[in-house]
Design a protein around this motif. Structure first.
Motif, PDB file in Angstrom:
ATOM      1  N   LYS A 117     -61.318   1.228 -58.588  1.00 44.03           N
ATOM      2  CA  LYS A 117     -60.520   1.609 -57.418  1.00 44.03           C
ATOM      3  C   LYS A 117     -59.415   0.584 -57.167  1.00 44.03           C
ATOM      4  O   LYS A 117     -58.285   0.944 -56.815  1.00 44.03           O
ATOM      5  CB  LYS A 117     -61.427   1.711 -56.181  1.00 44.03           C
ATOM      6  N   TYR A 118     -59.709  -0.691 -57.398  1.00 47.89           N
ATOM      7  CA  TYR A 118     -58.702  -1.740 -57.247  1.00 47.89           C
ATOM      8  C   TYR A 118     -57.525  -1.479 -58.182  1.00 47.89           C
ATOM      9  O   TYR A 118     -56.357  -1.553 -57.775  1.00 47.89           O
ATOM     10  CB  TYR A 118     -59.347  -3.095 -57.551  1.00 47.89           C
ATOM     11  N   ALA A 119     -57.827  -1.143 -59.412  1.00 51.77           N
ATOM     12  CA  ALA A 119     -56.764  -0.873 -60.389  1.00 51.77           C
ATOM     13  C   ALA A 119     -56.031   0.419 -60.056  1.00 51.77           C
ATOM     14  O   ALA A 119     -54.800   0.508 -60.190  1.00 51.77           O
ATOM     15  CB  ALA A 119     -57.366  -0.791 -61.793  1.00 51.77           C
ATOM     16  N   TYR A 120     -56.762   1.415 -59.609  1.00 49.76           N
ATOM     17  CA  TYR A 120     -56.153   2.711 -59.262  1.00 49.76           C
ATOM     18  C   TYR A 120     -55.140   2.556 -58.130  1.00 49.76           C
ATOM     19  O   TYR A 120     -54.060   3.168 -58.148  1.00 49.76           O
ATOM     20  CB  TYR A 120     -57.254   3.690 -58.858  1.00 49.76           C
ATOM     21  N   LEU A 121     -55.469   1.732 -57.153  1.00 47.10           N
ATOM     22  CA  LEU A 121     -54.561   1.543 -56.025  1.00 47.10           C
ATOM     23  C   LEU A 121     -53.287   0.805 -56.417  1.00 47.10           C
ATOM     24  O   LEU A 121     -52.270   0.897 -55.725  1.00 47.10           O
ATOM     25  CB  LEU A 121     -55.278   0.778 -54.901  1.00 47.10           C
ATOM     26  N   LYS A 122     -53.339   0.088 -57.526  1.00 41.68           N
ATOM     27  CA  LYS A 122     -52.146  -0.623 -57.988  1.00 41.68           C
ATOM     28  C   LYS A 122     -51.142   0.314 -58.645  1.00 41.68           C
ATOM     29  O   LYS A 122     -49.928   0.175 -58.449  1.00 41.68           O
ATOM     30  CB  LYS A 122     -52.522  -1.733 -58.964  1.00 41.68           C
ATOM     31  N   ASP A 123     -51.620   1.263 -59.461  1.00 42.13           N
ATOM     32  CA  ASP A 123     -50.670   2.085 -60.232  1.00 42.13           C
ATOM     33  C   ASP A 123     -50.984   3.572 -60.253  1.00 42.13           C
ATOM     34  O   ASP A 123     -50.258   4.355 -60.871  1.00 42.13           O
ATOM     35  CB  ASP A 123     -50.573   1.558 -61.673  1.00 42.13           C
ATOM     36  N   GLY A 124     -52.068   3.990 -59.599  1.00 42.99           N
ATOM     37  CA  GLY A 124     -52.391   5.407 -59.547  1.00 42.99           C
ATOM     38  C   GLY A 124     -52.953   5.977 -60.836  1.00 42.99           C
ATOM     39  O   GLY A 124     -53.209   7.191 -60.923  1.00 42.99           O
ATOM     40  N   ALA A 125     -53.173   5.139 -61.835  1.00 44.87           N
ATOM     41  CA  ALA A 125     -53.682   5.609 -63.126  1.00 44.87           C
ATOM     42  C   ALA A 125     -55.212   5.615 -63.128  1.00 44.87           C
ATOM     43  O   ALA A 125     -55.852   4.885 -62.369  1.00 44.87           O
ATOM     44  CB  ALA A 125     -53.165   4.732 -64.256  1.00 44.87           C
ATOM     45  N   THR A 126     -55.788   6.452 -63.989  1.00 40.76           N
ATOM     46  CA  THR A 126     -57.245   6.551 -64.081  1.00 40.76           C
ATOM     47  C   THR A 126     -57.754   6.252 -65.494  1.00 40.76           C
ATOM     48  O   THR A 126     -58.847   6.659 -65.868  1.00 40.76           O
ATOM     49  CB  THR A 126     -57.718   7.956 -63.670  1.00 40.76           C
ATOM     50  N   ASP A 127     -56.921   5.563 -66.269  1.00 39.53           N
ATOM     51  CA  ASP A 127     -57.308   5.257 -67.649  1.00 39.53           C
ATOM     52  C   ASP A 127     -57.515   3.762 -67.878  1.00 39.53           C
ATOM     53  O   ASP A 127     -57.327   3.254 -68.973  1.00 39.53           O
ATOM     54  CB  ASP A 127     -56.261   5.796 -68.633  1.00 39.53           C
ATOM     55  N   HIS A 128     -57.914   3.054 -66.832  1.00 37.63           N
ATOM     56  CA  HIS A 128     -58.097   1.617 -66.958  1.00 37.63           C
ATOM     57  C   HIS A 128     -59.331   1.288 -67.790  1.00 37.63           C
ATOM     58  O   HIS A 128     -60.274   2.077 -67.871  1.00 37.63           O
ATOM     59  CB  HIS A 128     -58.214   0.983 -65.568  1.00 37.63           C
ATOM     60  N   GLU A 129     -59.315   0.092 -68.377  1.00 39.58           N
ATOM     61  CA  GLU A 129     -60.372  -0.316 -69.298  1.00 39.58           C
ATOM     62  C   GLU A 129     -61.136  -1.526 -68.762  1.00 39.58           C
ATOM     63  O   GLU A 129     -60.589  -2.343 -68.019  1.00 39.58           O
ATOM     64  CB  GLU A 129     -59.772  -0.663 -70.669  1.00 39.58           C
ATOM     65  N   ILE A 130     -62.390  -1.606 -69.167  1.00 40.80           N
ATOM     66  CA  ILE A 130     -63.258  -2.729 -68.824  1.00 40.80           C
ATOM     67  C   ILE A 130     -63.697  -3.418 -70.110  1.00 40.80           C
ATOM     68  O   ILE A 130     -64.047  -2.755 -71.086  1.00 40.80           O
ATOM     69  CB  ILE A 130     -64.492  -2.255 -68.033  1.00 40.80           C
ATOM     70  N   ILE A 131     -63.669  -4.739 -70.104  1.00 42.75           N
ATOM     71  CA  ILE A 131     -64.185  -5.517 -71.223  1.00 42.75           C
ATOM     72  C   ILE A 131     -65.535  -6.093 -70.817  1.00 42.75           C
ATOM     73  O   ILE A 131     -65.642  -6.806 -69.813  1.00 42.75           O
ATOM     74  CB  ILE A 131     -63.228  -6.657 -71.619  1.00 42.75           C
ATOM     75  N   ALA A 132     -66.567  -5.743 -71.568  1.00 50.29           N
ATOM     76  CA  ALA A 132     -67.912  -6.286 -71.364  1.00 50.29           C
ATOM     77  C   ALA A 132     -68.289  -7.116 -72.588  1.00 50.29           C
ATOM     78  O   ALA A 132     -67.477  -7.306 -73.492  1.00 50.29           O
ATOM     79  CB  ALA A 132     -68.902  -5.150 -71.125  1.00 50.29           C
ATOM     80  N   MET A 133     -69.518  -7.612 -72.624  1.00 52.89           N
ATOM     81  CA  MET A 133     -69.937  -8.510 -73.693  1.00 52.89           C
ATOM     82  C   MET A 133     -71.014  -7.883 -74.577  1.00 52.89           C
ATOM     83  O   MET A 133     -71.901  -7.166 -74.088  1.00 52.89           O
ATOM     84  CB  MET A 133     -70.477  -9.824 -73.114  1.00 52.89           C
ATOM     85  N   GLU A 134     -70.947  -8.173 -75.853  1.00 54.61           N
ATOM     86  CA  GLU A 134     -72.008  -7.770 -76.766  1.00 54.61           C
ATOM     87  C   GLU A 134     -73.325  -8.441 -76.359  1.00 54.61           C
ATOM     88  O   GLU A 134     -73.326  -9.543 -75.814  1.00 54.61           O
ATOM     89  CB  GLU A 134     -71.654  -8.172 -78.203  1.00 54.61           C
ATOM     90  N   HIS A 135     -74.417  -7.752 -76.610  1.00 58.17           N
ATOM     91  CA  HIS A 135     -75.775  -8.238 -76.323  1.00 58.17           C
ATOM     92  C   HIS A 135     -76.067  -8.347 -74.829  1.00 58.17           C
ATOM     93  O   HIS A 135     -77.100  -8.897 -74.444  1.00 58.17           O
ATOM     94  CB  HIS A 135     -76.048  -9.588 -76.990  1.00 58.17           C
TER      95      HIS A 135
END
Length: 395
Positions: A117-135
């Protein structure tokens, strides 16, 4: 009698756990007792939950008092324990806004939604990505699974929520290779638990924090298992001086009463979830929040953090001695009272023998023994555990 209950459970409960053949009836201090009255030294604490040990009088009395007052009203109304628990949680974390949940997995769901939602409010886009960690391991709900870096947990439940990429913990180049203009959050456990007891390194965490600041990416730290004093600071990230934008906590927050929370900075709080975006029926109810409020008070009055620093160092020293003594014990990893002993073979047989001898332990992967005792554990208890463990390893 235990055999009857175990047989009934196998008939009635959904078989999603391979349980050990014991029925625990009560607990006292750092010990559990089964239906036959046998005593067990507990080095699991309900998977890092029962930090204050069993039968803490002040904790029990506070819950009994609250049960007689009020258990639930819903979040359409305010209640005193929720306000007091949030105030205390803000004080010990330095974060600004709190949302109470029923579990760690639910806290992760809320953290992911807040970041998107934080990212959506910045640019209105819904294709934002998340980087998580292996294991990594963040829980078994669909959102939490989506950022869990182990395929065996995810495969049967695909597709996940999407737009999640996995970097390597403590490898900043692997993070940088995945960052782009769509990256809205980087999420990690400050100390990986289920994935093998891997602490984040200070340089790595600080580099990720700097990257997030430069690109307005949110840093989400999962402190569900490693938080609430287990590593010797209230939250593991505090030892590094690296503050997250969003943090999740649970487990020892309620010391047995189901409660979790996700916290955030004021900036994120003012620019993410708003009325109607997120909710919970039971989260933040008076009983659960009375538990958290009491736990936070008892941590202070009983000097839990100072005790963990001492007992954690003692446990690490004793486990290091096993590494030196046995060729099949390869390594010790961990911080404070979250420790792992890496063997060159599967550990399940050792854990089964330990249970038979009155010691409760669990694994973290097939070849790692995980140590998660109540935070009130003493050096004498650690010595007793080592005697039983060595007997099981030598059998």
């Amino acid at each position: 009698m235990m055999e009857e209950y175990i047989a009934q459970a196998e008939q009635d409960l959904l078989h999603t756990y391979n349980r050990y053949p014991v029925v625990f009836e009560r607990g006292e201090g750092v010990h559990l007792y089964d239906l036959d009255g046998k005593e067990y030294l507990d080095f699991v604490a309900g998977i890092a939950v029962f930090a204050l040990g069993y039968g803490n009088e002040a904790y029990n009395n506070a819950l009994k008092e609250q049960i007689d007052k009020l258990i639930h009203t819903s979040n359409y109304y305010y209640n005193v324990p929720a306000v007091e628990a949030a105030k205390r949680l803000k004080q010990v974390s330095g974060l600004d806004r709190v949302f109470f949940t029923n579990s760690g997995a639910e806290a992760m769901e809320g953290a992911i939604k807040a970041a998107r939602k934080y990212a959506y409010l910045k640019d209105g886009a819904t294709d934002h990505e998340i980087i998580a960690m292996e294991h990594s391991f963040h829980g078994r709900t669909m959102g939490a699974l989506s950022v869990t870096g182990n395929k065996k947990y995810r495969e049967a439940f695909e597709p996940m929520i999407g737009n999640v990429k996995f970097a390597k913990l403590n490898d900043f180049d692997s993070v940088m290779s995945l960052v782009n203009d769509k990256t809205c959050a980087i999420i990690m456990e400050t100390v990986q638990g289920e994935g093998g007891i891997y602490p984040a390194e200070e340089d790595f965490l600080k580099a990720v924090r700097k990257l997030c600041d430069e690109k307005d990416i949110l840093l989400i730290l999962d402190e569900i298992q490693c938080g609430m004093g287990r590593t010797g600071t209230m939250f593991a990230w505090q030892r590094y001086g690296v503050k997250p934008d969003i943090m999740t906590t649970a487990k020892a927050l309620g010391c047995g009463v189901p409660i979790g929370a996700f916290l955030m900075t004021e900036k994120v709080g003012q620019n993410s979830l708003a009325a109607g975006d997120h909710g919970t029926t039971y989260g933040g109810n008076p009983l659960a929040c009375k538990a958290a409020w009491t736990v936070l008070d008892l941590y202070e009055s009983q000097h839990i953090l100072e005790h963990v620093q001492k007992s954690g160092a003692y446990l690490a020293k004793k486990l290091d001695s096993l590494v030196d003594k046995y060729d099949f014990v390869l390594e010790r990893r961990g911080l404070g009272l979250l420790q792992g002993l890496v063997l060159d073979k599967p550990v399940n047989e050792i854990l089964t023998k330990a249970l038979e001898k009155g010691l409760v332990l669990i694994n973290a992967g097939t070849n790692i023994i995980r140590f998660l005792p109540p935070l009130i554990i003493t050096e004498q208890d650690i010595d007793e555990m080592l005697v039983i463990l060595e007997a099981c390893m030598n059998a």
